[in-house]
Motif scaffolding. Structure first.
Motif, PDB file in Angstrom:
ATOM      1  N   GLY A 122     -27.693   3.940  59.202  1.00  0.00           N
ATOM      2  CA  GLY A 122     -27.017   3.911  57.917  1.00  0.00           C
ATOM      3  C   GLY A 122     -27.948   3.969  56.729  1.00  0.00           C
ATOM      4  N   ALA A 123     -29.238   4.167  56.942  1.00  0.00           N
ATOM      5  CA  ALA A 123     -30.191   4.253  55.838  1.00  0.00           C
ATOM      6  C   ALA A 123     -29.907   5.494  54.995  1.00  0.00           C
ATOM      7  N   PRO A 124     -29.888   5.373  53.665  1.00  0.00           N
ATOM      8  CA  PRO A 124     -29.581   6.534  52.826  1.00  0.00           C
ATOM      9  C   PRO A 124     -30.738   7.515  52.763  1.00  0.00           C
ATOM     10  N   PHE A 125     -30.410   8.784  52.608  1.00  0.00           N
ATOM     11  CA  PHE A 125     -31.411   9.835  52.472  1.00  0.00           C
ATOM     12  C   PHE A 125     -32.085   9.738  51.106  1.00  0.00           C
ATOM     13  N   GLU A 131      -8.446   4.993  59.128  1.00  0.00           N
ATOM     14  CA  GLU A 131      -9.097   6.000  59.953  1.00  0.00           C
ATOM     15  C   GLU A 131      -9.663   7.140  59.120  1.00  0.00           C
ATOM     16  N   LEU A 132      -8.991   7.460  58.019  1.00  0.00           N
ATOM     17  CA  LEU A 132      -9.387   8.595  57.196  1.00  0.00           C
ATOM     18  C   LEU A 132     -10.299   8.113  56.067  1.00  0.00           C
ATOM     19  N   THR A 133     -11.343   7.379  56.421  1.00  0.00           N
ATOM     20  CA  THR A 133     -12.266   6.856  55.423  1.00  0.00           C
ATOM     21  C   THR A 133     -13.592   6.527  56.093  1.00  0.00           C
ATOM     22  N   ASP A 134     -14.670   6.695  55.340  1.00  0.00           N
ATOM     23  CA  ASP A 134     -15.985   6.327  55.853  1.00  0.00           C
ATOM     24  C   ASP A 134     -16.375   4.918  55.456  1.00  0.00           C
ATOM     25  N   LEU A 135     -15.675   4.324  54.496  1.00  0.00           N
ATOM     26  CA  LEU A 135     -15.903   2.954  54.071  1.00  0.00           C
ATOM     27  C   LEU A 135     -14.577   2.216  54.077  1.00  0.00           C
ATOM     28  N   ALA A 136     -14.634   0.917  54.280  1.00  0.00           N
ATOM     29  CA  ALA A 136     -13.396   0.149  54.342  1.00  0.00           C
ATOM     30  C   ALA A 136     -13.607  -1.226  53.736  1.00  0.00           C
ATOM     31  N   LEU A 137     -12.584  -1.707  53.038  1.00  0.00           N
ATOM     32  CA  LEU A 137     -12.483  -3.084  52.591  1.00  0.00           C
ATOM     33  C   LEU A 137     -11.146  -3.627  53.117  1.00  0.00           C
ATOM     34  N   SER A 138     -11.158  -4.738  53.833  1.00  0.00           N
ATOM     35  CA  SER A 138     -12.339  -5.501  54.192  1.00  0.00           C
ATOM     36  C   SER A 138     -13.067  -4.857  55.368  1.00  0.00           C
ATOM     37  N   GLY A 139     -14.396  -5.051  55.396  1.00  0.00           N
ATOM     38  CA  GLY A 139     -15.185  -4.486  56.464  1.00  0.00           C
ATOM     39  C   GLY A 139     -16.015  -5.550  57.144  1.00  0.00           C
ATOM     40  N   ALA A 140     -16.626  -5.175  58.242  1.00  0.00           N
ATOM     41  CA  ALA A 140     -17.482  -6.093  58.979  1.00  0.00           C
ATOM     42  C   ALA A 140     -18.856  -6.139  58.334  1.00  0.00           C
ATOM     43  N   GLY A 141     -19.548  -7.220  58.548  1.00  0.00           N
ATOM     44  CA  GLY A 141     -20.902  -7.344  58.033  1.00  0.00           C
ATOM     45  C   GLY A 141     -20.960  -8.209  56.789  1.00  0.00           C
ATOM     46  N   THR A 142     -22.123  -8.763  56.547  1.00  0.00           N
ATOM     47  CA  THR A 142     -22.304  -9.697  55.442  1.00  0.00           C
ATOM     48  C   THR A 142     -22.048  -9.041  54.096  1.00  0.00           C
ATOM     49  N   ALA A 143     -22.621  -7.870  53.856  1.00  0.00           N
ATOM     50  CA  ALA A 143     -22.470  -7.218  52.559  1.00  0.00           C
ATOM     51  C   ALA A 143     -21.010  -6.887  52.273  1.00  0.00           C
ATOM     52  N   ALA A 144     -20.279  -6.414  53.281  1.00  0.00           N
ATOM     53  CA  ALA A 144     -18.870  -6.066  53.072  1.00  0.00           C
ATOM     54  C   ALA A 144     -18.035  -7.303  52.783  1.00  0.00           C
ATOM     55  N   GLN A 145     -18.288  -8.397  53.496  1.00  0.00           N
ATOM     56  CA  GLN A 145     -17.532  -9.623  53.251  1.00  0.00           C
ATOM     57  C   GLN A 145     -17.849 -10.191  51.878  1.00  0.00           C
ATOM     58  N   ARG A 182     -26.876  -8.957  46.415  1.00  0.00           N
ATOM     59  CA  ARG A 182     -26.230  -8.446  45.193  1.00  0.00           C
ATOM     60  C   ARG A 182     -26.263  -6.929  45.159  1.00  0.00           C
ATOM     61  N   ARG A 183     -27.430  -6.356  45.466  1.00  0.00           N
ATOM     62  CA  ARG A 183     -27.573  -4.894  45.430  1.00  0.00           C
ATOM     63  C   ARG A 183     -26.616  -4.215  46.401  1.00  0.00           C
ATOM     64  N   ASP A 184     -26.554  -4.690  47.635  1.00  0.00           N
ATOM     65  CA  ASP A 184     -25.739  -4.016  48.641  1.00  0.00           C
ATOM     66  C   ASP A 184     -24.249  -4.256  48.429  1.00  0.00           C
ATOM     67  N   ALA A 185     -23.869  -5.445  47.955  1.00  0.00           N
ATOM     68  CA  ALA A 185     -22.453  -5.703  47.684  1.00  0.00           C
ATOM     69  C   ALA A 185     -21.963  -4.833  46.527  1.00  0.00           C
ATOM     70  N   LEU A 186     -22.744  -4.744  45.453  1.00  0.00           N
ATOM     71  CA  LEU A 186     -22.348  -3.898  44.325  1.00  0.00           C
ATOM     72  C   LEU A 186     -22.359  -2.427  44.708  1.00  0.00           C
ATOM     73  N   ASP A 187     -23.297  -2.020  45.574  1.00  0.00           N
ATOM     74  CA  ASP A 187     -23.334  -0.629  46.017  1.00  0.00           C
ATOM     75  C   ASP A 187     -22.043  -0.260  46.756  1.00  0.00           C
ATOM     76  N   LEU A 188     -21.567  -1.150  47.620  1.00  0.00           N
ATOM     77  CA  LEU A 188     -20.326  -0.871  48.338  1.00  0.00           C
ATOM     78  C   LEU A 188     -19.144  -0.789  47.379  1.00  0.00           C
TER      79      LEU A 188
END
Length: 601
Positions: free
Chosen positions: A286-289, A461-475, A536-542
């Motif tokens: 999942g590292a960005p280009f 299913e028709l999305t690459d990101l989801a709220l709520s999602g798994a993982g610390t940053a998503a929560q 903070r950075r990853d939560a705001l990025d999502l």
């Protein structure tokens, strides 16, 4: 410029179907989009501007016939890979681009980004407030999709993708093998031979046909490149079965050309335009280009479109080094292992390459190249643009109705304040019919609000990101947006528009409260709890990528759709009480009349 002309390269392209699993594009009919290389120039001539690889380029057998030490007809040494000049030009633009611009350029040049939608519908669905209809209610004060239960640590969900037909009973008769669906059980009838009773009825019902078409359309919008042997191979027969209908609907509604061959299907999406927050990521980590990673990707594609089926890794790396656009462009050292690994991992994920070794220093490793898929990756030739900004702009051009429908199909929400005047007028005139046509085509639900429209996908299913999602940053992101809305949500009647400013201090304070309250009990990652800046950075990025928060030179702004994840509005909210929260300076808190037991007066 029309999107159809852009995606096919106008008069600079020629089509063809594959005559095998690898290579063969551009050899008889018009099922593939391939740009034809311009006539060869003499030895020592510079690169031909524009264009993508064609099938008529000389292969290694031709190069081997050239006497040693002499140049081939295209100015290449014997055995040297022939780079495509248009993709080399694209690599140069990537190398010169800033990170955000490089993301936009990738989306415009390749169009391989997935759709992105909100999931849970507001309760009540399409609800009203005070007798007003749904499109008169603001997201700030309308029904919400808030889930009051605190987030719990759980296993990450599988990679985003369609779960085939199991959510749609009408599609159950679709069986792609000779084995019945489901596990054997004590009450299950014995298996019958394939020849006794056909598993797929010949007289297919209208409901089954509609379900299959919807599944195929959703699959293509989520994964614009589907192969017969890839991770979504189960849906490929549906795409081939309904390819004519799908091609007509995608072209009519979204202006997307659909190419379906014997081994792959390619939906040529248009670029979403500048600032679309669409980036390419490593398929495993999942590292960005970075711009360097995009540069390596374009360089590799430039060489693979005409490469032999079996290609030594060392030969590819040497050719990439020779094709370096030059130090003046800031490409740096092409031996950077992280950027090179990112590029090859994505090419393997797209099935352009196979047998990629874990150790990229093993020059003797042999890669398997699928030239047909390499030629299917570019959505449009860079020759039709003057520079990166021009390519990004041209890729997103469309008449107002098509442009708005693309936004509805690809993005979580369409706010009228974000649209130019002609698109705003179209949405105002087609506020119900426009979203309804796409909702029917893709199996989505329309949510109309005063600020705009969102097409929801409750199945997520028709999305690459989801709220709520798994993982610390998503929560953390979900809890953060919920509490920010409660802090800054405008009162009814206030004229604020779709965005509300959010002070940085408020973000830091709320996030600190959340981390203290939920971090250890919910099993959040220790590195995030130790480094609140990274959290903070990853939560705001999502939240930014989901369109719930945006940034301006003045700072962060909370967007109206964010309120759908907060509790129902409280018109008289109490001030923040967390130890990280700021209190109202004008609020005087009276001392208690009676001391608390055990404390001095």
């Amino acid at each position: 410029m029309k999107q159809q002309e852009y995606a096919t390269g106008a008069a600079r392209t020629a089509g063809g179907t594959s005559d095998g699993r690898t290579g063969g594009a551009g050899r008889s009919t018009t099922d593939a989009v391939v740009v034809v290389r311009e006539p060869a120039r003499g030895p020592g001539a510079g690169p031909v501007p524009g264009g993508a690889a064609g099938a008529d380029a000389p292969q290694d057998a031709d190069a081997a016939a050239v006497p040693p030490g002499e140049l081939s007809p295209e100015g290449l040494l014997p055995g040297e890979l022939s780079p495509d000049p248009g993709l080399l030009r694209l690599a140069r633009w990537f190398a010169e681009a800033a990170p955000g611009t490089a993301d936009d350029l990738c989306a415009a040049a390749f169009g391989l980004y997935p759709a992105r939608h909100f999931g849970a519908a507001a309760e009540p669905s399409g609800g009203t407030s005070g007798g007003a209809s749904g499109d008169e209610v603001s997201w700030w004060h309308g029904p919400t999709a808030h889930t009051p239960a605190p987030p719990r640590a759980r296993e990450p969900r599988t990679a985003p993708g369609l779960r085939r037909a199991r959510r749609d009973a009408a599609a159950l008769p679709v069986v792609l093998s000779g084995v019945k669906q489901g596990k054997p059980g004590r009450h299950r009838r014995p298996e019958r031979s394939r020849g006794a009773v056909p598993l797929v009825p010949q007289d297919r019902s209208a409901a089954t046909t509609a379900a299959e078409r919807r599944i195929a359309a959703r699959l293509l919008l989520a994964h614009p490149l589907v192969t017969a042997s890839g991770p979504h191979a189960d849906g490929f027969p549906l795409i081939r079965r309904h390819r004519d209908w799908l091609a007509e609907r995608f072209d009519t509604l979204l202006g997307y050309p659909l190419v379906v061959g014997p081994w792959h299907a390619r939906l040529h999406k248009a670029g979403p335009g500048p600032g679309a927050v669409r980036r390419l990521e490593h398929p495993a980590t999942g590292a960005p280009f970075t711009p360097g990673g995009y540069t390596r990707l374009a360089l590799a594609l430039a060489l693979l479109v005409d490469a032999p089926e079996q290609l030594p890794l060392g030969r590819l790396l040497a050719a990439m080094d020779n094709a370096d656009p030059g130090p003046a462009t800031g490409t740096g050292d092409l031996s950077d292992p992280s950027d090179l690994a990112m590029a090859l991992a994505v090419l393997a994920d797209w099935q352009v390459l196979a047998d990629v070794p874990a150790d990229l220093t093993d020059a003797s490793a042999v890669l398997t190249v699928d030239r047909e898929l390499a030629r299917a990756v570019p959505a449009g030739p860079p020759a039709l643009a003057d520079d990166a900004a021009d390519l990004i702009r041209h890729a997103a051009e469309a008449e107002p109705g098509t442009a708005v429908r693309r936004r509805l199909a690809e993005t979580p929400a369409v706010l009228t304040a974000d649209l130019p005047e002609d698109q705003r007028a179209w949405l105002r005139d087609h506020r119900y019919s426009g979203p309804a046509a796409l909702a029917e085509f893709l199996g989505l639900e329309a949510e109309q609000r005063a600020e705009g429209v969102a097409l929801l996908d409750p199945a997520e299913e028709l999305t690459d990101l989801a709220l709520s999602g798994a993982g610390t940053a998503a929560q953390a992101a979900l809890l953060l947006v919920e509490r920010l809305v409660e802090e800054v949500r405008p009162l009814p009647g206030e004229t604020t528009g779709a965005d509300v400013p959010v002070p940085d201090a408020l973000i830091d304070g709320v996030l600190g409260d959340i981390a203290d309250e939920y971090g250890l009990p919910s099993g959040w990652r220790r590195d995030y709890l130790a480094d609140r800046t990274a959290l903070r950075r990853d939560a705001l990025d999502l939240l930014h990528r989901m369109g719930l928060i945006t940034t301006r030179p003045s700072g962060w702004l909370l967007r109206a759709p964010a309120a759908r994840y907060a509790p129902a509005p409280d018109l008289l909210p109490a001030p923040g009480t967390g130890r990280h929260s700021r209190r109202d300076p004008d609020l005087t808190i009276p001392a208690p009349a009676t001391p608390h037991a055990g404390l001095p007066a």
